[in-house]
Scaffold this active site. Sequence first.
Site, short mmCIF file in Angstrom:
data_model
loop_
_atom_site.label_atom_id
_atom_site.label_comp_id
_atom_site.label_asym_id
_atom_site.label_seq_id
_atom_site.Cartn_x
_atom_site.Cartn_y
_atom_site.Cartn_z
CE LYS A 79 -3.84 1.77 2.89
NZ LYS A 79 -4.64 1.45 4.11
CB SER A 154 -7.94 3.26 3.08
OG SER A 154 -7.10 2.72 4.07
CB SER A 178 -8.02 0.38 6.02
OG SER A 178 -8.78 1.54 5.85
N1 GLN Z 1 -12.92 3.44 6.82
C1 GLN Z 1 -12.26 3.87 8.03
C2 GLN Z 1 -11.99 5.34 7.97
O1 GLN Z 1 -12.31 5.93 6.97
C3 GLN Z 1 -11.03 3.06 8.25
C4 GLN Z 1 -9.83 3.58 7.56
C5 GLN Z 1 -8.60 2.78 7.86
O2 GLN Z 1 -8.67 1.73 8.51
N2 GLN Z 1 -7.46 3.30 7.43
O3 GLN Z 1 -11.48 5.92 8.89
#
Ligand code: GLN
Length: 477
Positions: A79, A154, A178
């Site tokens: 990532k 994400s 994420s």
């Molecule tokens: N969807 C969650 C957020 O927008 C988790 C994001 C993540 O785990 N980086 O904060």
Amino acid sequence: MDPRTFTASQLARDVRSQAVSARDVTDAVLNYIETRDQDINAFIHVFGERARQRADEIDRKIADGKSVGPLAGVPIAVKDNMAVKGERTTCASRILENFVCPYDATVITKLREADAILVGKTNLDEFAMGSSCETSAFGPTKNPHDLERVPGGSSGGSAAAIAAGMVPLALGSDTGGSIRQPASYCGVVGLKPTYSRVSRYGLVAFASSLDQIGPMARNVEDVALLLNTIAGHDPHDSTSAPTEVPDYTESLDVGPRGIKLGIAKEYFGEGLNPEFRERIQAIIAALTKEGAEVVEVSLPHMEHAIATYYLIATSEASSNLARYDGVKYGYRAAEPRDLLDMYQRTRSEGFGAEVKRRILLGTYALSSGYYDAYYGKAQKVRTLIANDFRAAFEHVDAIITPTTPAPAFRIGEMINDPLEMYLQDVYTVSANLAAIPGISVPAGMTSENLPIGMQILGPQFGEQMVLRIARAVEVLR
Ligand code: GLN
């Protein structure tokens, strides 16, 4: 050679025994990415030359009879919020578009020591803030199961790259789901380890008390193999745990007999897609048939998890992202009138709308006069949520839940409704708040042929148990 059939464990064996060369594997993967990623957009950068050179080095080592690491010749994607020396680390943001990293994240160093081949950096929601990959400054990633749908976020680029068969392994990061949510949407396996299990050195900080790097792959064995490589204490990350790292692949096939599985009604309430409910219940029944025992547990503070998470995550983000000011990193606005104008325009032009929304929310929650009411209160509720899990794990070995309330949604469907988007994280954020491990494993498909993910949560440092149950699900499914 068809990259879609690659698994990390098999490839590592074949490369070591010279049944295939690392170079041929790498070429096959790079060629496939070149065509397939035109539709998916899972990658922000592909390291063609670098990957081929590395593959040749590994082949040479093997030909010379030298020993090689456990991931020798296995292609992996990372990532794009993890530091790779000499390459750009963009976090899918304009503000870091041309930022070249001067050092390697610890996970990258460990991958090199394991002789894995880094083939590229994957797309994400800007600064890992999102659930759909739509907030990337480099365009959305598509779900390989349905190109009109999001891959989740994400770590959507990592999940989509695996699901499309472009790489057998990837790293993601998980602050509130994420790794697990995109794994669920794309039908792959993704593990968020215990907070502190994997070094965060070189991971661009979003919410420091929640962030954790973890492995993603097509099957549970490969996830365990990758966790073996990246877990462990790191003197560069004072929050990394000194706890010993077991061989996570060892107890995978013990089976579910005698395991106590916790089921919490809080995870099966209103809003859960009926097909998801049915599939997860069918798998729980199958596990019981194999000798697991089901125990009801209660997590009474779950209903506050989303509010708690979105206060803590935005507060920590507003503080962490203060460093992008046009002075130290990345983008700087052109021809500023004075220092204040430079700060203001750099941040206005460099950050996207969702990142700005979070900085504003977080700054508000931390501001004097509101700190106790918002951030302070959220920390107290966080403790209550962690205590709920601690109490539950006195009676059970793991807790089974759906990973998400519903399958992957359509691109554009929620992007203008942040609250609706935040609610998609309802089943994943508690694991980060409680610092416990959680895995998402494919549990079947909906009638529309979209993947259904099942989540298995364990007590802190309970990765072996979580992986063992995930493996049992994989066999039964
Ligand atoms: N969807 C969650 C957020 O927008 C988790 C994001 C993540 O785990 N980086 O904060």
